[in-house]
Design a protein around this motif. Structure first.
Motif, short mmCIF file in Angstrom:
data_model
loop_
_atom_site.label_atom_id
_atom_site.label_comp_id
_atom_site.label_asym_id
_atom_site.label_seq_id
_atom_site.Cartn_x
_atom_site.Cartn_y
_atom_site.Cartn_z
N UNK A 277 -31.68 -132.15 57.14
CA UNK A 277 -31.64 -130.36 57.42
C UNK A 277 -31.99 -129.48 56.55
N UNK A 278 -32.46 -128.52 56.89
CA UNK A 278 -31.81 -127.56 56.50
C UNK A 278 -32.51 -126.02 57.58
N UNK A 279 -32.09 -124.87 57.74
CA UNK A 279 -31.83 -124.10 58.56
C UNK A 279 -31.11 -122.43 58.14
N UNK A 280 -31.93 -121.67 58.75
CA UNK A 280 -31.49 -120.45 58.30
C UNK A 280 -31.79 -119.26 59.69
N UNK B 33 -30.83 -124.16 69.14
CA UNK B 33 -29.37 -123.29 68.36
C UNK B 33 -29.22 -123.55 67.39
N UNK B 34 -28.87 -124.37 67.15
CA UNK B 34 -27.42 -125.51 66.20
C UNK B 34 -28.37 -126.23 65.75
N UNK B 35 -29.23 -127.24 66.28
CA UNK B 35 -30.32 -128.24 65.57
C UNK B 35 -29.36 -129.76 65.76
N UNK B 36 -28.65 -129.53 66.76
CA UNK B 36 -27.69 -131.07 66.65
C UNK B 36 -28.28 -131.61 67.44
N UNK B 37 -29.62 -131.13 68.33
CA UNK B 37 -30.64 -132.84 68.52
C UNK B 37 -31.58 -132.36 68.11
N UNK C 186 -28.36 -110.70 73.39
CA UNK C 186 -27.65 -111.08 73.36
C UNK C 186 -29.01 -111.84 72.60
N UNK C 187 -28.78 -111.90 71.07
CA UNK C 187 -30.09 -112.83 70.50
C UNK C 187 -29.13 -113.97 69.79
N UNK C 188 -30.05 -115.28 69.84
CA UNK C 188 -30.00 -116.23 68.48
C UNK C 188 -31.77 -116.54 68.38
N UNK C 189 -32.23 -116.64 66.97
CA UNK C 189 -32.77 -117.09 65.79
C UNK C 189 -32.21 -118.03 65.02
N UNK C 190 -33.58 -119.04 64.35
CA UNK C 190 -33.50 -120.08 63.40
C UNK C 190 -35.10 -120.29 63.35
N UNK C 191 -34.65 -120.43 61.91
CA UNK C 191 -35.92 -121.51 61.53
C UNK C 191 -35.28 -122.43 60.24
N UNK C 192 -36.20 -123.57 60.34
CA UNK C 192 -36.13 -124.21 58.88
C UNK C 192 -37.02 -125.89 59.47
N UNK C 193 -35.53 -127.33 58.78
CA UNK C 193 -36.52 -127.92 59.28
C UNK C 193 -34.91 -129.05 59.64
#
Length: 330
Positions: A296-299, A181-185, A283-290
């Motif tokens: 880090x780079x995320x969309x 969800x938020x790339x904190x791990x 309820x939708x959550x989506x992410x893409x990146x590194x």
């Protein structure tokens, strides 16, 4: 790895708008990998957020008569700064191009968010307030109604909403909710999991006059003069999340459906009315990146969609947005 993030956005529409996002995070060692993020974080972000709603006549085959309401367009950019457990983004909101403002007008807004994620648990609370709306599909209106304008605008139409969503992963395995969800791990390998979701949302939509243009009112039956609606939803459901990992690259998605007890109280032609229903929510959550130790780079995109019914119309409320962020950890 755990992270708490706090988001604050506030706008007053002058030539310059300022909005700030504060995030507080705890970057603790990752139990799955035995690694921790470097202490410093520096990056850039840009954001889009909105709280629109749809009004649809009740009955089969009425989707083509839907009216889509949204705030005017705005733009946001920010700088991400962080050290160990404290991280944040100062984001500046700047007006859309003059030609866009001339067509869409301007909206005032406030947006506050708090989120907390671990490997198996996620919690989100939010408060939003928007004033100044337009009908996004105004092309369905006549030239006489638009009177030379591109969009049908309602400057005093306001939405105020607040709510909370809780997610719990049933059997995580390699899947990490915080990573997806938020790339904190950091997540070591691809994996998915079933999850439970519960949510509460209060959304109020108010105006001094009826929202529905005169030429469209006959389509909406007895509630055609609706000018205020106070909606609430208390729902629970389930969904599935998956995080695809290829080295440092990831693509994650989470989709959950909840079934809720929905209540609506509304004003229509001077009458105060109300109704209850059992309806589905999305309820939708989506992410893409590194997501790597050093960068880090995320969309990311998110959406929460709630359904309510009065006697003769359906009111779909929601909050949705997208964020593009990137930076370094060192």
């Amino acid at each position: 790895m755990r992270r708490i993030s706090i988001l604050w956005r506030n706008s007053v529409f002058k030539h310059r708008c300022l909005c700030a996002l504060f995030a507080i995070g705890s970057l603790l060692p990752s139990w799955a990998l035995g690694q921790e993020f470097p202490p410093f974080k520096l990056g850039l972000s840009t954001q889009i957020v909105s709280a629109g709603f749809d009004v649809i006549p009740r009955g089969s085959g009425q989707e083509a008569n839907k009216l889509q309401y949204r705030p005017a367009q705005s733009n946001y950019a920010g700088v991400i700064l962080g050290y160990r457990w404290l991280a944040g983004t100062v984001a500046f909101a700047f007006p859309a191009k003059p030609e866009i403002r001339a067509v869409e007008g301007v909206s005032k807004y406030r947006d506050y968010r708090l989120s907390y994620y671990t490997k198996r648990f996620g919690g989100e609370v939010s408060y939003t307030r928007y004033m100044g709306f337009l009908i996004g599909n105004s092309s369905t209106l006549s030239a006489a109604t638009l009177n030379g304008a591109t969009y049908y605008q309602i400057p005093d139409l306001e939405t105020l909403g607040f709510g909370a969503t809780v997610m719990y992963v049933l059997s995580a395995g390699s899947f990490s909710l915080a990573s997806a969800v938020d790339q904190s791990e950091l997540q070591e390998k691809s994996g998915g999991a079933l999850l439970l979701v519960s949510t509460f949302r209060q959304q109020n939509v108010t105006s001094n006059d009826a929202w529905i243009p005169t030429e469209k009112k006959p389509l909406f039956g007895t509630d055609q003069n609706i000018s205020r609606a106070f909606t609430s939803a208390l729902a629970a459901g389930a969904g599935y999340g998956y995080n695809f990992i290829l080295g440092d690259v990831f693509a994650s998605g989470l989709l959950a459906l909840s079934l809720g007890y929905q209540h609506i109280s509304y004003a229509n032609a001077g009458l105060d009315l109300s109704g209850n229903s059992i309806d589905p929510n999305v309820h939708l959550r989506m992410a893409l990146g590194a997501n790597a130790l050093r960068f880090f780079i995320t969309l990311g995109v998110y959406a929460d969609y709630y359904v309510h019914h009065s006697e003769s119309l359906q009111l779909n409320t929601g909050i949705y947005g997208a964020t593009l962020a990137g930076g370094l950890r060192f």
